[in-house]
Design an enzyme around this catalytic site. Sequence first.
Site, PDB file in Angstrom:
ATOM      1  N   GLY A   1      49.276  34.936  38.296  1.00 23.58           N
ATOM      2  CA  GLY A   1      50.004  35.994  37.353  1.00 23.58           C
ATOM      3  C   GLY A   1      51.032  36.700  38.323  1.00 23.58           C
ATOM      4  O   GLY A   1      52.070  36.845  37.924  1.00 23.58           O
TER       5      GLY A   1
ATOM      6  N   SER B   1      34.104  38.456  41.239  1.00 21.38           N
ATOM      7  CA  SER B   1      34.172  38.409  40.039  1.00 21.38           C
ATOM      8  C   SER B   1      33.419  37.231  39.388  1.00 21.38           C
ATOM      9  O   SER B   1      33.873  36.092  38.793  1.00 21.38           O
ATOM     10  CB  SER B   1      35.862  37.833  39.938  1.00 21.38           C
ATOM     11  OG  SER B   1      36.718  38.615  40.598  1.00 21.38           O
TER      12      SER B   1
ATOM     13  N   SER C   1      36.934  31.980  33.656  1.00 24.80           N
ATOM     14  CA  SER C   1      35.701  32.859  33.853  1.00 24.80           C
ATOM     15  C   SER C   1      35.357  33.127  32.444  1.00 24.80           C
ATOM     16  O   SER C   1      36.256  33.193  31.590  1.00 24.80           O
ATOM     17  CB  SER C   1      35.883  34.098  34.639  1.00 24.80           C
ATOM     18  OG  SER C   1      36.475  34.972  34.012  1.00 24.80           O
TER      19      SER C   1
ATOM     20  N   ASP D   1      42.907  32.428  42.507  1.00 26.81           N
ATOM     21  CA  ASP D   1      43.459  33.537  41.911  1.00 26.81           C
ATOM     22  C   ASP D   1      44.718  33.983  42.477  1.00 26.81           C
ATOM     23  O   ASP D   1      45.357  33.761  43.613  1.00 26.81           O
ATOM     24  CB  ASP D   1      42.502  34.818  42.176  1.00 26.81           C
ATOM     25  CG  ASP D   1      42.824  35.929  41.343  1.00 26.81           C
ATOM     26  OD1 ASP D   1      43.306  35.698  40.044  1.00 26.81           O
ATOM     27  OD2 ASP D   1      42.123  36.879  41.786  1.00 26.81           O
TER      28      ASP D   1
ATOM     29  N   TRP E   1      52.102  35.794  41.396  1.00 23.53           N
ATOM     30  CA  TRP E   1      52.850  34.869  41.837  1.00 23.53           C
ATOM     31  C   TRP E   1      54.221  34.913  41.053  1.00 23.53           C
ATOM     32  O   TRP E   1      55.110  34.702  41.291  1.00 23.53           O
ATOM     33  CB  TRP E   1      52.381  33.676  41.991  1.00 23.53           C
ATOM     34  CG  TRP E   1      53.322  32.567  42.796  1.00 23.53           C
ATOM     35  CD1 TRP E   1      53.416  32.159  44.019  1.00 23.53           C
ATOM     36  CD2 TRP E   1      54.087  31.685  41.805  1.00 23.53           C
ATOM     37  NE1 TRP E   1      54.389  31.168  44.417  1.00 23.53           N
ATOM     38  CE2 TRP E   1      54.569  30.884  42.981  1.00 23.53           C
ATOM     39  CE3 TRP E   1      54.403  31.408  40.701  1.00 23.53           C
ATOM     40  CZ2 TRP E   1      55.587  29.614  42.704  1.00 23.53           C
ATOM     41  CZ3 TRP E   1      55.353  30.292  40.510  1.00 23.53           C
ATOM     42  CH2 TRP E   1      55.820  29.631  41.657  1.00 23.53           C
TER      43      TRP E   1
ATOM     44  N   ASN F   1      37.422  35.919  31.242  1.00 25.97           N
ATOM     45  CA  ASN F   1      38.927  35.462  30.837  1.00 25.97           C
ATOM     46  C   ASN F   1      39.356  35.390  29.444  1.00 25.97           C
ATOM     47  O   ASN F   1      40.749  35.364  29.228  1.00 25.97           O
ATOM     48  CB  ASN F   1      39.406  34.240  31.606  1.00 25.97           C
ATOM     49  CG  ASN F   1      39.416  34.335  32.988  1.00 25.97           C
ATOM     50  OD1 ASN F   1      39.258  33.616  33.766  1.00 25.97           O
ATOM     51  ND2 ASN F   1      39.832  35.633  33.704  1.00 25.97           N
TER      52      ASN F   1
HETATM   53  C1  IPE Z   1      38.673  34.955  38.574  1.00 23.86           C
HETATM   54  O1  IPE Z   1      39.863  35.605  38.840  1.00 23.86           O
HETATM   55  C2  IPE Z   1      38.703  33.698  37.852  1.00 23.86           C
HETATM   56  C3  IPE Z   1      39.361  32.759  38.119  1.00 23.86           C
HETATM   57  C4  IPE Z   1      40.268  32.549  39.105  1.00 23.86           C
HETATM   58  C5  IPE Z   1      39.178  31.772  37.219  1.00 23.86           C
HETATM   59  P1  IPE Z   1      39.990  37.027  37.814  1.00 23.86           P
HETATM   60  O2  IPE Z   1      41.738  37.251  37.939  1.00 23.86           O
HETATM   61  O3  IPE Z   1      39.778  36.631  36.396  1.00 23.86           O
HETATM   62  O4  IPE Z   1      39.422  38.025  38.537  1.00 23.86           O
HETATM   63  P2  IPE Z   1      39.458  39.559  38.422  1.00 23.86           P
HETATM   64  O5  IPE Z   1      39.577  40.043  36.980  1.00 23.86           O
HETATM   65  O6  IPE Z   1      40.658  40.013  39.256  1.00 23.86           O
HETATM   66  O7  IPE Z   1      38.178  40.262  39.204  1.00 23.86           O
HETATM   67  C1  IPE Z   2      44.138  33.013  38.183  1.00 19.96           C
HETATM   68  O1  IPE Z   2      45.198  33.684  38.382  1.00 19.96           O
HETATM   69  C2  IPE Z   2      43.890  32.215  37.131  1.00 19.96           C
HETATM   70  C3  IPE Z   2      42.897  32.443  36.204  1.00 19.96           C
HETATM   71  C4  IPE Z   2      42.172  33.519  36.337  1.00 19.96           C
HETATM   72  C5  IPE Z   2      42.561  31.456  35.067  1.00 19.96           C
HETATM   73  P1  IPE Z   2      45.476  35.102  37.595  1.00 19.96           P
HETATM   74  O2  IPE Z   2      45.966  34.872  36.278  1.00 19.96           O
HETATM   75  O3  IPE Z   2      44.128  35.802  37.529  1.00 19.96           O
HETATM   76  O4  IPE Z   2      46.330  35.702  38.259  1.00 19.96           O
HETATM   77  P2  IPE Z   2      46.702  37.424  38.757  1.00 19.96           P
HETATM   78  O5  IPE Z   2      45.233  37.676  39.365  1.00 19.96           O
HETATM   79  O6  IPE Z   2      46.881  38.148  37.484  1.00 19.96           O
HETATM   80  O7  IPE Z   2      47.866  37.409  39.723  1.00 19.96           O
HETATM   81 MG    MG Z   3      43.465  37.323  38.771  1.00 20.89          MG
END
Ligand code: IPE
Ligand code: IPE
Ligand code: MG
Length: 266
Positions: free
Chosen positions: A35, A208, A77, A32, A37, A80
């Site tokens: 985004g 999560s 997930s 996680d 980053w 997602n």
């Molecule tokens: C958990 O991260 C799922 C994955 C990394 C694949 P999320 O970014 O979806 O989780 P929340 O929304 O912060 O709980």
């Molecule tokens: C994890 O990074 C990747 C997935 C959940 C697929 P995020 O996309 O959730 O990154 P943040 O949490 O928005 O920084």
């Molecule tokens: Mg995330």
Amino acid sequence: MSSNAKKLEREARLLGQVSRENLPFHIAIVMDGNGRWARKRGLPRIAGHRAGMNALKEIVASSHELGIKILTCYAFSTENWKRPRWEVDFLMRLPEEYLRKELPSLVEKNIIIRAMGDLERLPERTYRAVNNALESTRDNSGMILNFAINYGGRSEIVKAVKNIVQKALAGELVPEDISGDVLENHLHTEGLPDPDLLIRPSGELRISNFLLWQMAYTELWFTTILWPDFNKEQFLRAILDYQNRDRRFGGIHSGDDETGDQRQSF
Ligand code: IPE
Ligand code: IPE
Ligand code: MG
């Protein structure tokens, strides 16, 4: 000394501290923070997902080098799908890209790839790429690299319950037969021991919907570092921290066993 030489020196020092006797058998990671980053760098979110792939490569290589037996990585997930279409589309193409580049090296490392989640709902191309990786590594005998794709802990438990009820209705079992072991045998992780260590980067202190049943006694390790910045050094720190924990599983520490004699003196 160059910064790379310093990094190698830090890694070597940490590696020297890791006990080979007490390695976590199964490590699970929530990849996680991609985004955030990207946003910090003024880049689109997808640039963060691509950078996250490099972190994955480094951690797979480190796990293999250390002799970790199972590495389970949360890639997508069941929640997602709520993301914008363009981001979901990109995330669905990533397994294909990752496997196109990495499969030869994974095969060479004798790694077995597994995937868990509702795989049938993946786009055809993603499904095919994943399936090809499963087939290509099926006969390997080394580390298990288990990807959670379109995975959700709750949906996994619901699916298991449905399957068990179906068997009961078909007369294959009665309610008295249902035990924790029976439920476990209907989860995606069938045959895999529970994770010993969960690593979650990005500063979020939550699970999560990951491995809800399986994490009953998993040691949790959180860091504010974002997944694309996560590296071997962080990984070794998490393992060292794990090795300093006292896992009691509801019991008491073995050194604290004050039996008979103690009680008699009261
Ligand atoms: C958990 O991260 C799922 C994955 C990394 C694949 P999320 O970014 O979806 O989780 P929340 O929304 O912060 O709980
Ligand atoms: C994890 O990074 C990747 C997935 C959940 C697929 P995020 O996309 O959730 O990154 P943040 O949490 O928005 O920084
Ligand atoms: Mg995330």
